[in-house]
Design a protein around this motif. Structure first.
Motif, short mmCIF file in Angstrom:
data_model
loop_
_atom_site.label_atom_id
_atom_site.label_comp_id
_atom_site.label_asym_id
_atom_site.label_seq_id
_atom_site.Cartn_x
_atom_site.Cartn_y
_atom_site.Cartn_z
N GLY A 1 -3.63 -35.15 19.55
CA GLY A 1 -4.91 -34.50 19.79
C GLY A 1 -4.93 -32.99 19.67
O GLY A 1 -5.98 -32.38 19.84
N PHE A 2 -3.81 -32.34 19.38
CA PHE A 2 -3.79 -30.88 19.31
C PHE A 2 -4.39 -30.44 17.98
O PHE A 2 -3.93 -30.87 16.91
CB PHE A 2 -2.35 -30.37 19.44
CG PHE A 2 -2.24 -28.89 19.63
CD1 PHE A 2 -2.75 -28.28 20.76
CD2 PHE A 2 -1.62 -28.10 18.67
CE1 PHE A 2 -2.64 -26.91 20.95
CE2 PHE A 2 -1.50 -26.73 18.84
CZ PHE A 2 -2.02 -26.14 19.98
N PRO A 3 -5.42 -29.59 18.01
CA PRO A 3 -6.17 -29.29 16.78
C PRO A 3 -5.54 -28.23 15.87
O PRO A 3 -6.16 -27.84 14.88
CB PRO A 3 -7.52 -28.80 17.31
CG PRO A 3 -7.21 -28.18 18.63
CD PRO A 3 -6.07 -28.99 19.20
N TYR A 4 -4.35 -27.75 16.20
CA TYR A 4 -3.69 -26.73 15.38
C TYR A 4 -2.32 -27.24 14.95
O TYR A 4 -1.77 -28.20 15.50
CB TYR A 4 -3.53 -25.44 16.17
CG TYR A 4 -4.83 -24.86 16.69
CD1 TYR A 4 -5.67 -24.13 15.85
CD2 TYR A 4 -5.22 -25.04 18.01
CE1 TYR A 4 -6.86 -23.59 16.31
CE2 TYR A 4 -6.43 -24.50 18.49
CZ TYR A 4 -7.23 -23.79 17.63
OH TYR A 4 -8.42 -23.27 18.09
N GLY A 5 -1.75 -26.54 13.97
CA GLY A 5 -0.39 -26.85 13.58
C GLY A 5 0.58 -26.47 14.68
O GLY A 5 0.34 -25.53 15.44
N PHE A 6 1.67 -27.20 14.79
CA PHE A 6 2.63 -26.89 15.86
C PHE A 6 4.05 -27.12 15.38
O PHE A 6 4.32 -27.87 14.42
CB PHE A 6 2.35 -27.73 17.11
CG PHE A 6 2.69 -29.20 16.97
CD1 PHE A 6 3.96 -29.67 17.28
CD2 PHE A 6 1.73 -30.11 16.53
CE1 PHE A 6 4.28 -31.02 17.15
CE2 PHE A 6 2.03 -31.45 16.40
CZ PHE A 6 3.31 -31.91 16.71
N ARG A 7 4.97 -26.47 16.06
CA ARG A 7 6.40 -26.66 15.86
C ARG A 7 7.06 -26.60 17.23
O ARG A 7 6.74 -25.72 18.03
CB ARG A 7 6.96 -25.57 14.94
CG ARG A 7 8.47 -25.66 14.73
CD ARG A 7 8.92 -24.74 13.60
NE ARG A 7 8.70 -23.32 13.90
CZ ARG A 7 8.11 -22.47 13.08
NH1 ARG A 7 7.63 -22.87 11.91
NH2 ARG A 7 7.96 -21.19 13.42
N ILE A 8 7.96 -27.51 17.50
CA ILE A 8 8.69 -27.54 18.77
C ILE A 8 10.12 -27.10 18.50
O ILE A 8 10.80 -27.68 17.63
CB ILE A 8 8.68 -28.95 19.40
CG1 ILE A 8 7.25 -29.40 19.67
CG2 ILE A 8 9.50 -28.96 20.69
CD1 ILE A 8 7.15 -30.86 20.11
N THR A 9 10.58 -26.09 19.20
CA THR A 9 11.95 -25.59 19.04
C THR A 9 12.72 -25.76 20.34
O THR A 9 12.33 -25.21 21.37
CB THR A 9 11.95 -24.11 18.62
OG1 THR A 9 11.27 -23.95 17.38
CG2 THR A 9 13.39 -23.59 18.48
#
Length: 411
Positions: free
Chosen positions: A54-62
């Protein structure tokens, strides 16, 4: 010369970090870890699933492993190989702040964030945390467990330490944010990368120092009330962390005094005080002097018909009502009838503290001396009142007429 943060000529602090333009906004979430092999995989997969759905933006988990001695790095590498928007970073030195500094300073995302590996903070607070940063409304954002609307489940020890720590930040370093320790923060990347060279701490005080620096630079800090459940298996040494934080506060205070913290040169003492305090202190002193004189007069009059403890209690009660009303209007600039009763009740708690100090002092005096003179009694009441006055001012400024209710004018 004071240390400075480079800002374009003629611009305000917030305009110094324009948001980069790209087709899709990107948020990088950093999870700093140390010996967390038991919980890491479940937490990262849960976060990845939540953001994917549901997150409306691009994401990256580090996952930033700062020198773990167990299998944390192996678990992180396996997750990164399995999930497309997860990567693992391994550092050879320990330090939560060091891990965040390492990742944030090299990030190409629009917004960088971090959260604790136990995911104690409800993830529904993440979009409200980063949205004001992505729109350019704010520069940094923090989750707050101490604001209205938050729901917190944790032990009394941690609650007390947290509240005392944040109270110290507000009263000694003029912090205007409510919760410096919550492991749920975000910032515009260019803002962080401009501030990081002046942040000295690489451990638990890192984000507090970053927030204090941002505040003194004139940046906007957004707060989001969060739901938070304490992790009973937390590896944090609360006592050691609290002591390290106190050392960090002392170091920052020294840097401020020397003009080496923030973008501005050293200013006169009145400007280094928390906002409004330069105006409030003399007004509070005038009200306090009038109240003390009135209380002593009432005490002498009542002492002729009742015991010293009863005379002290009644005279203090009467003057406290007037003192609270006068400080409400004259010192803290609160007008109208709204919350007047609540202010009197909270002022009553300050009264009880003052009563405890003066009653204890009188009881001690009569325990040590068989028949102390009336003048000595008055002197003891005066000294006890002076001690209670300092505490009452702090309570009124931070709690009774705090930032949510006081209508302060800049000094």
């Amino acid at each position: 010369m004071s240390a400075t943060i480079d800002l374009p000529e003629g611009s305000q602090a917030r305009a110094a970090f324009p948001a980069p333009r790209r087709p899709e906004k990107l948020v990088e979430v950093v999870i700093p870890v140390y010996n967390e092999e038991h919980v890491l995989e479940a937490s990262v997969r849960r976060l990845h699933a939540y953001l994917s759905e549901g997150f409306p933006y691009g994401f990256r988990i580090t996952v930033a492993d700062n020198a773990s001695t167990d299998r944390t790095s192996e678990v992180a590498a396996r997750i990164a190989a399995d999930l497309p928007r997860v990567r693992a970073v391994r550092l050879d030195r320990k330090g939560r702040g060091l891990a965040l500094r390492h990742v944030w300073s090299a990030s190409d995302a629009d917004v960088v964030a971090y959260m604790d590996v136990d995911l104690s903070t409800d993830l529904d607070g993440f979009l409200p945390l980063v949205a004001p940063l992505l729109t350019g409304h704010s520069d940094l954002a923090i989750g707050s467990r101490l604001g209205r609307g938050s729901n917190v489940v944790r032990g009394m020890k941690r609650e007390l330490i947290s509240r005392c720590y944040n109270l110290l930040l507000r009263t000694t370093l003029a912090a205007r944010f409510s919760d410096a320790q919550c492991g749920f923060k975000a910032a515009r990347t260019q803002v962080v990368q401009a501030l990081l060279p002046q942040v000295e701490d690489d451990a638990w005080f890192f984000d507090t120092e970053l927030l204090l620096l941002a505040q003194r630079t004139g940046l906007r800090i957004h707060e989001v009330p969060v739901d938070w459940v304490d992790d009973p298996d937390s590896r944090v040494d609360v006592t050691k962390t609290a002591l390290d934080d106190l050392k960090g506060m002392a170091r920052v205070a020294r840097r401020i005094a020397r003009g080496r913290f923030g973008a501005k040169a050293p200013t006169p003492l009145s400007r280094d005080l928390p906002r409004g305090m330069a105006r409030q202190i003399p007004r509070f002193a005038l009200v306090g002097i009038a109240s003390t004189v009135a209380q002593l007069v009432l005490y002498v009059l009542l002492r002729s018909i009742m015991s010293p403890l009863a005379a002290n209690a009644l005279s203090l009660l009467i003057t406290t009502v007037g003192n609270t009303a006068a400080n409400r209007r004259f010192t803290f600039g609160v007008t109208g009838r709204a919350d007047a009763l609540r202010h009197q009740v909270q002022g009553g708690i300050a009264f009880l503290i003052g009563l405890g100090l003066s009653t204890g002092a009188l009881a001690l005096l009569h325990g040590l001396a068989d028949r102390p003179s009336r003048g000595l009694e008055v002197a003891v009441v005066l000294v006890a009142n002076a001690l209670a006055t300092l505490l009452r001012f702090l309570l009124m400024r931070v709690w009774v007429f705090g930032p949510r209710t006081a209508k302060e004018n800049a000094s």
